[in-house]
Scaffold this active site. Structure first.
Site, PDB file in Angstrom:
ATOM      1  N   LYS A   1      33.406   5.797  36.741  1.00  8.44           N
ATOM      2  CA  LYS A   1      33.941   6.505  37.914  1.00  8.44           C
ATOM      3  C   LYS A   1      33.314   6.095  39.258  1.00  8.44           C
ATOM      4  O   LYS A   1      33.954   6.221  40.295  1.00  8.44           O
ATOM      5  CB  LYS A   1      33.724   8.015  37.752  1.00  8.44           C
ATOM      6  CG  LYS A   1      34.669   8.702  36.793  1.00  8.44           C
ATOM      7  CD  LYS A   1      34.308  10.185  36.793  1.00  8.44           C
ATOM      8  CE  LYS A   1      35.220  11.026  35.974  1.00  8.44           C
ATOM      9  NZ  LYS A   1      34.954  12.455  36.181  1.00  8.44           N
TER      10      LYS A   1
ATOM     11  N   ASP B   1      39.439  15.691  40.435  1.00  6.74           N
ATOM     12  CA  ASP B   1      38.610  16.779  39.890  1.00  6.74           C
ATOM     13  C   ASP B   1      38.413  17.862  40.953  1.00  6.74           C
ATOM     14  O   ASP B   1      38.424  19.056  40.647  1.00  6.74           O
ATOM     15  CB  ASP B   1      37.226  16.268  39.471  1.00  6.74           C
ATOM     16  CG  ASP B   1      37.256  15.520  38.150  1.00  6.74           C
ATOM     17  OD1 ASP B   1      38.158  15.788  37.332  1.00  6.74           O
ATOM     18  OD2 ASP B   1      36.376  14.669  37.938  1.00  6.74           O
TER      19      ASP B   1
END
Ligand code: NAP
Length: 280
Positions: free
Chosen positions: A70, A106
């Site tokens: 990520k 997120d």
């Protein structure tokens, strides 16, 4: 049926075999009548640049990115949106006109999960346990959504200093410090952003002096396995509204789905598949 016209999306991670996202997204694509397919893309550390180039070359319209890629993936993208930049991590890529654009869903996913439960954020105060990657996404999402103040309780304040430098309005305390315990009285939302209580370590929990917590505070855990952690069970017993990590996981998926398709997914389909797969 998959044909030459089917739009391709994937999840880049290592390993990816455990991911619930392929089942969740494929069910949501089918429910929306969209000719899309979502495939797991196992990419070993060291192969990430080639994988991102491969998305462009193979005509993918996007991808999710998960552990351990990520942060590293950011250097291989053409553009990174503001929220992903403040989180410092990308979990979703959109390929548009040959360019790879990075997002972090997120952050918004967590806020959408709160909204689904009618938990309001604007002008409120949140107290978080933990200051890792998930906490950064929660902090960025809550600031975007208009939260007033955030207080982080951690076991290791010097490690968390960088987060308080990156976000104005965030203060960090040792979670055993009395000053931190005092902040519980004003908290509107309390969030566990540590892995304490996650399977198989079911007996663990961050330290909360429940008697000091504002009675009206909503209590959230980012953990979804188990659905009821020791932390959430204690909150329920005290009469607090609670929310586990399922909402954030589905919320981040829903935001990514919208980025790829321009359509709103059927959240109930995603939730049904999520629960079914988690039980296996
Ligand atoms: P991370 O980057 O490793 O950060 C973990 C944080 O918890 C750090 O502040 C760490 O403190 C603290 N911590 C870890 N072990 C601890 C322990 N034994 N005692 C006290 N503090 C401890 O992990 P993350 O990616 O932020 O993930 C955190 C949790 O959120 C995990 O349970 C993950 O599964 C969950 N999560 C859920 C979603 C969702 O969609 N629902 C999304 C992302 C993450 P130190 O810095 O001192 O180690």
């Amino acid at each position: 049926m998959i044909t030459g016209n089917t739009k391709k999306v994937g999840i880049i991670g290592w390993p990816v075999g455990h991911s619930l996202s392929p089942a969740m997204h494929n069910a949501a694509f089918a429910a929306a009548g969209l000719d899309y397919v979502y495939v797991p893309l196992a990419v070993q550390p060291g192969g990430l640049k080639e994988a991102v180039d491969g998305l462009r070359a193979l005509g993918f319209i996007g991808a999710n990115v998960t552990i351990p890629h990520k942060v590293e993936v950011m250097q291989y993208l053409d553009e990174i949106d503001r929220t992903a930049r403040s989180v410092g991590a990308v979990n979703t890529i959109v390929v548009k006109e040959g360019k790879c654009i990075g997002y972090n869903t997120d952050a918004q996913g967590f806020v959408e999960a709160l909204r689904q439960q009618s938990i309001t954020v604007e002008g409120k105060q949140a107290v978080l346990f933990g200051a890792g990657g998930a906490a950064r996404a929660v902090v960025a999402g809550l600031f975007d959504a208009g939260i007033k103040k955030m207080i982080l309780g951690v076991r290791n304040p010097s490690k968390a200093e960088v987060l308080s430098k990156d976000f104005t309005g965030v203060s960090v305390f040792d979670w055993y410090d009395n000053a931190f315990v005092d902040t519980l009285a004003k908290a509107d939302i309390l969030i566990n952003c540590t892995p304490l209580g996650m399977a198989p370590n079911l007996a663990e929990t961050p330290p909360v002096v429940w008697q000091r917590l504002n009675r009206a505070a909503a209590v959230c855990d980012l953990i979804y396995n188990p659905p009821l952690t020791k932390f959430l069970a204690a909150a329920k017993q005290q009469g607090h509204v609670t929310l586990n990590g399922e909402g954030m996981l589905i919320g981040q998926g829903a935001v990514a789905f919208r980025l790829w398709t321009g359509r709103q997914p059927d959240i109930s389909v995603m939730a049904y598949i999520f629960k079914k797969k988690l039980k296996k």
